[in-house]
Design an enzyme around this catalytic site. Structure first.
Site, short mmCIF file in Angstrom:
data_model
loop_
_atom_site.label_atom_id
_atom_site.label_comp_id
_atom_site.label_asym_id
_atom_site.label_seq_id
_atom_site.Cartn_x
_atom_site.Cartn_y
_atom_site.Cartn_z
N ASP A 107 37.63 34.28 48.04
CA ASP A 107 37.49 35.26 49.11
C ASP A 107 37.86 34.61 50.44
O ASP A 107 38.78 33.79 50.49
CB ASP A 107 36.05 35.79 49.13
CG ASP A 107 35.99 37.25 49.57
OD1 ASP A 107 35.91 37.49 50.79
OD2 ASP A 107 36.06 38.14 48.71
N HIS A 140 33.38 38.32 55.22
CA HIS A 140 33.45 39.06 53.95
C HIS A 140 32.90 38.23 52.80
O HIS A 140 32.05 38.69 52.02
CB HIS A 140 34.91 39.45 53.71
CG HIS A 140 35.15 40.38 52.57
ND1 HIS A 140 35.60 39.94 51.34
CD2 HIS A 140 35.03 41.73 52.46
CE1 HIS A 140 35.75 40.99 50.53
NE2 HIS A 140 35.42 42.09 51.18
N SER A 291 34.25 46.11 47.33
CA SER A 291 34.05 44.66 47.29
C SER A 291 32.62 44.31 46.94
O SER A 291 32.34 43.39 46.17
CB SER A 291 34.36 44.03 48.66
OG SER A 291 35.73 43.82 48.84
#
Length: 337
Positions: A107, A140, A291
């Site tokens: 990620d 994220h 996600s």
């Protein structure tokens, strides 16, 4: 990142991923060749269309794909899944629980946070796993790491940064990272990003790299596309594709991808987790997206894998006899966060 749009897919201009045997076959279209970690990239001569070359090479029996651009999901162009929102501290104590299960998180990287202070996996985190810290999707990976920590207490994370702070990466970078895992594969692999392909067929090099991790359960998000168009790698048979449900875990979140290729669903709307300590954020955020639904499913599989092999654990977690099955969204994996 330099990219171009082709058939509602994004690719890196002038680049084609191939198996090694295709290099000589593509020589007349190629300006340069780069190879690293088992990935061969053709850099095409000016004006040569990578999609046409891909089709030509595939017709001749070679594995080939344009270098697709992959994006983290949420996207960053408006809507409920577009950005994180600051929230007060979220209660969570890591505790003393320790698990032998390893979850690989590819990620944006993971930033320092109280939830993993003292954790052995974070103490070994090198520069290749640190959060980019700047950009529309910075944080994220940190947000996902918190969801994994809460749903699979004591799990060991193996973090590699393959997306930049805007949530952008490419197929070549991801395939290289997957190849580096072959000698020491994780139990669970979380891929909270993806793409459409230029021809809506599975990208073969990405499929090969995931399929080579035979004992690993790969979980990927179905995309914030609000459509049934296949989203890769979630739509691959060797991956668990995860759609997002609303906060009540009753209906599809409006932004979520869906379709017969989706295997599971979990809450993806207005979740709270760890985040960057910067600006208006004090280390915590609320965010929405497939996600994060994927992370909840990864965590559920990782927690079950404490007691049995991961491949058996995923069969139990996704057993339609144990939980509700929703058409075009797969088996519901309940979340209490």
């Amino acid at each position: 990142m330099d990219m171009q749009s082709v058939g509602e897919a994004f690719i890196r201009p002038g680049q084609v991923l191939v198996d090694r045997g295709a290099v000589s076959a593509a020589a007349r279209w190629t300006q340069a060749v780069s190879e690293a970690d088992g990935v061969t990239v053709l850099h095409l001569s000016s004006g040569v269309d990578p999609c046409e070359i891909t089709a030509e090479l595939r017709d001749r029996g070679f594995r080939a794909s344009p270098n697709h651009v992959l994006t983290g999901q949420p996207l960053f162009f408006g809507g409920p899944a577009s950005r994180p929102f600051p929230v007060p501290p979220v209660p969570f104590r890591p505790g003393r629980s320790r698990s032998d299960v390893v979850v690989a998180l590819l990620d944006t990287g993971v930033a320092k946070h109280p939830w993993w202070s003292g954790g052995d996996w974070y103490s070994r985190l090198g520069p290749e796993g640190a959060d980019a810290a700047q950009g529309a999707q910075a944080g994220h990976g940190t947000f996902i790491a918190g969801l994994l920590a809460r749903t699979a207490p004591g799990v060991r994370l193996r973090v590699r940064r393959v997306l930049d702070g805007d949530g952008l990466g490419d197929e070549a970078t991801v395939v290289r990272a997957l190849h580096r895992m072959r000698d020491d594969p994780p139990h669970v692999l979380n891929l909270s990003f993806g793409c459409h392909s230029f021809d809506d067929r599975p990208p073969p090099l990405l499929s090969d790299a995931i399929g080579a991790l035979r004992d690993t359960v790969t979980v990927a998000c179905a995309g914030n596309t609000a459509s049934d168009r296949p989203f890769w790698p979630a739509a691959l048979p060797c991956a668990v594709g995860v759609a997002a449900l609303d906060a009540a875990q009753e209906r599809r979140a409006p932004f979520s991808g869906y379709g017969t290729w989706v295997d599971a669903c979990a809450r993806g709307d207005w979740l709270t987790s760890s985040f960057l300590n910067t600006g208006e954020f004090g280390g915590y955020a609320a965010w929405s997206g497939t996600s994060f639904a994927a992370a909840l499913v990864s965590g559920a599989v990782a927690d079950a894998a404490r007691r049995e092999p991961a491949k058996e654990a995923v069969d139990r977690v996704l057993d339609p006899r144990q939980s509700r099955q929703i058409p075009d969204l797969g088996v519901l994996v309940p979340a209490s966060l």
